[in-house]
Write a protein that holds these residues in place. Sequence first.
Motif, PDB file in Angstrom:
ATOM      1  N   ILE A  71       0.836  -1.202   0.000  1.00 38.85           N
ATOM      2  CA  ILE A  71       0.000   0.000   0.000  1.00 38.85           C
ATOM      3  C   ILE A  71       0.869   1.249   0.000  1.00 38.85           C
ATOM      4  O   ILE A  71       0.611   2.210  -0.743  1.00 38.85           O
ATOM      5  N   CYS A  72       1.898   1.254   0.837  1.00 37.57           N
ATOM      6  CA  CYS A  72       2.814   2.400   0.885  1.00 37.57           C
ATOM      7  C   CYS A  72       3.529   2.588  -0.454  1.00 37.57           C
ATOM      8  O   CYS A  72       3.680   3.723  -0.946  1.00 37.57           O
ATOM      9  N   TYR A  73       3.958   1.479  -1.052  1.00 42.72           N
ATOM     10  CA  TYR A  73       4.732   1.514  -2.296  1.00 42.72           C
ATOM     11  C   TYR A  73       3.929   2.184  -3.409  1.00 42.72           C
ATOM     12  O   TYR A  73       4.417   3.090  -4.112  1.00 42.72           O
ATOM     13  N   THR A  74       2.686   1.750  -3.587  1.00 42.98           N
ATOM     14  CA  THR A  74       1.866   2.308  -4.665  1.00 42.98           C
ATOM     15  C   THR A  74       1.419   3.736  -4.358  1.00 42.98           C
ATOM     16  O   THR A  74       1.209   4.527  -5.271  1.00 42.98           O
ATOM     17  N   SER A  75       1.290   4.069  -3.071  1.00 43.13           N
ATOM     18  CA  SER A  75       0.856   5.416  -2.696  1.00 43.13           C
ATOM     19  C   SER A  75       1.906   6.478  -2.992  1.00 43.13           C
ATOM     20  O   SER A  75       1.600   7.667  -3.000  1.00 43.13           O
ATOM     21  N   VAL A  76       3.144   6.061  -3.236  1.00 39.32           N
ATOM     22  CA  VAL A  76       4.198   7.007  -3.596  1.00 39.32           C
ATOM     23  C   VAL A  76       4.036   7.490  -5.037  1.00 39.32           C
ATOM     24  O   VAL A  76       4.356   8.637  -5.362  1.00 39.32           O
ATOM     25  N   THR A  77       3.514   6.633  -5.911  1.00 37.95           N
ATOM     26  CA  THR A  77       3.448   6.965  -7.336  1.00 37.95           C
ATOM     27  C   THR A  77       2.024   7.157  -7.866  1.00 37.95           C
ATOM     28  O   THR A  77       1.758   8.096  -8.616  1.00 37.95           O
ATOM     29  N   LEU A  78       1.092   6.282  -7.477  1.00 38.56           N
ATOM     30  CA  LEU A  78      -0.229   6.291  -8.108  1.00 38.56           C
ATOM     31  C   LEU A  78      -1.034   7.570  -7.871  1.00 38.56           C
ATOM     32  O   LEU A  78      -1.634   8.103  -8.813  1.00 38.56           O
ATOM     33  N   PRO A  79      -1.124   8.100  -6.643  1.00 35.63           N
ATOM     34  CA  PRO A  79      -1.888   9.342  -6.476  1.00 35.63           C
ATOM     35  C   PRO A  79      -1.366  10.485  -7.346  1.00 35.63           C
ATOM     36  O   PRO A  79      -2.160  11.247  -7.923  1.00 35.63           O
ATOM     37  N   LYS A  80      -0.046  10.629  -7.452  1.00 37.12           N
ATOM     38  CA  LYS A  80       0.533  11.658  -8.301  1.00 37.12           C
ATOM     39  C   LYS A  80       0.189  11.414  -9.768  1.00 37.12           C
ATOM     40  O   LYS A  80      -0.122  12.354 -10.517  1.00 37.12           O
ATOM     41  N   MET A  81       0.227  10.146 -10.199  1.00 39.35           N
ATOM     42  CA  MET A  81      -0.136   9.825 -11.574  1.00 39.35           C
ATOM     43  C   MET A  81      -1.591  10.163 -11.847  1.00 39.35           C
ATOM     44  O   MET A  81      -1.933  10.692 -12.919  1.00 39.35           O
ATOM     45  N   LEU A  82      -2.477   9.890 -10.877  1.00 43.64           N
ATOM     46  CA  LEU A  82      -3.895  10.210 -11.044  1.00 43.64           C
ATOM     47  C   LEU A  82      -4.112  11.716 -11.142  1.00 43.64           C
ATOM     48  O   LEU A  82      -4.920  12.188 -11.953  1.00 43.64           O
ATOM     49  N   ILE A  83      -3.388  12.479 -10.309  1.00 42.77           N
ATOM     50  CA  ILE A  83      -3.489  13.941 -10.360  1.00 42.77           C
ATOM     51  C   ILE A  83      -3.022  14.463 -11.715  1.00 42.77           C
ATOM     52  O   ILE A  83      -3.657  15.349 -12.311  1.00 42.77           O
ATOM     53  N   ASP A  84      -1.915  13.906 -12.221  1.00 37.63           N
ATOM     54  CA  ASP A  84      -1.383  14.341 -13.510  1.00 37.63           C
ATOM     55  C   ASP A  84      -2.357  14.045 -14.644  1.00 37.63           C
ATOM     56  O   ASP A  84      -2.536  14.862 -15.563  1.00 37.63           O
ATOM     57  N   LEU A  85      -2.980  12.886 -14.597  1.00 35.09           N
ATOM     58  CA  LEU A  85      -3.948  12.525 -15.636  1.00 35.09           C
ATOM     59  C   LEU A  85      -5.187  13.408 -15.556  1.00 35.09           C
ATOM     60  O   LEU A  85      -5.796  13.731 -16.581  1.00 35.09           O
ATOM     61  N   TRP A  86      -5.565  13.797 -14.341  1.00 36.05           N
ATOM     62  CA  TRP A  86      -6.772  14.608 -14.164  1.00 36.05           C
ATOM     63  C   TRP A  86      -6.534  16.072 -14.549  1.00 36.05           C
ATOM     64  O   TRP A  86      -7.364  16.691 -15.210  1.00 36.05           O
ATOM     65  N   THR A  87      -5.390  16.630 -14.119  1.00 36.23           N
ATOM     66  CA  THR A  87      -5.108  18.054 -14.337  1.00 36.23           C
ATOM     67  C   THR A  87      -4.368  18.330 -15.631  1.00 36.23           C
ATOM     68  O   THR A  87      -4.329  19.483 -16.092  1.00 36.23           O
ATOM     69  N   GLN A  88      -3.724  17.303 -16.197  1.00 37.12           N
ATOM     70  CA  GLN A  88      -2.933  17.432 -17.419  1.00 37.12           C
ATOM     71  C   GLN A  88      -1.678  18.290 -17.234  1.00 37.12           C
ATOM     72  O   GLN A  88      -1.084  18.742 -18.205  1.00 37.12           O
TER      73      GLN A  88
END
Length: 314
Positions: A71-88
């Motif tokens: 959970i910690c491992y994916t939380s380092v990258t995935l939330p930022k990736m989701l923000i980037d995809l949402w905000t462009q």
Amino acid sequence: MEEVNITFAVEFFFLGFADLPNLQGFLFLIFLIIYLSILIGNGLIIIITKLEPSLQTPMYFFLGNFSFLEICYTSVTLPKMLIDLWTQKRKISFLGCATQLFFILILGVTECFLLSVMAYDRFVAICKPLYYTLIMNHKMCVWLVIGSWIIGIPILIGLTYQIFSLPFCGSNKLEHVFCDIPPLLKVACGDISMEEYSIYVDAGIFGMFPFLFISGSYAKIIATILKLPSSKGRYKAFFTCSSHLIVVTLYFGSAGISYLMPNSSHSTVTEILFSLFYTILTPMFNPLIYSLRNKDFIVAMRKLLPKCVGLRNK
């Protein structure tokens, strides 16, 4: 001498999904589903291994900690990736990139050592069953987990500092979806051959030693299993170890290809795919691999899930 005007990078831009403008919404949905499945699946393992009395053994203690790590491992990258995809926007500050890389490294090294600890647990259980409770007592298990988390911190702090001390005086565009060593080295300028060699040696050591330890442990485990007189006993022993072996193969295989293969031997797309595999897909598969192949875990889940939703018959 000719003077060169050098502008050092103060932020980086991710180009990993930039060439797929029509798929941003679809990718956001896919990665959101993956992240939620990781949180729910691994969270369920943590809860069940914590609450179910029949699972209060070293193997499930390590599995619960491993799920927390995922959970910690994916939380380092995935939330930022989701923000980037949402905000462009797809940008990250210099300090933010360094922080992300440090946690990717420390959690990756922790995963290597925790997988080694789980292999050692299986080795003691199968090769030294009479001494299992004596060797794998609760205090030893706790110290093995703590050691897995902290053993690489000092060197990885130095490794992160070494990487971000390189001169990023060229492009600040990373052909990736998060801050990782290979894309950062691509945008560093000047002669960095010695630094690059040192960085890969450090990274290779932290991956190679655990892998060799796991391989040696399973060589002894397999040799012991083959000596068992009962075919049923051999099957049970192999089945107990198979889930861990699958996770080890997926993680070390994808991470090894991503880090150790020369940059010229694979494309940017391949590099991104392998990086996503060991940082995101392996944590997603972890609950499926361990729970669906484990009868004790399935029984415990059937007992505890009704309690969680308040449907247990009184």
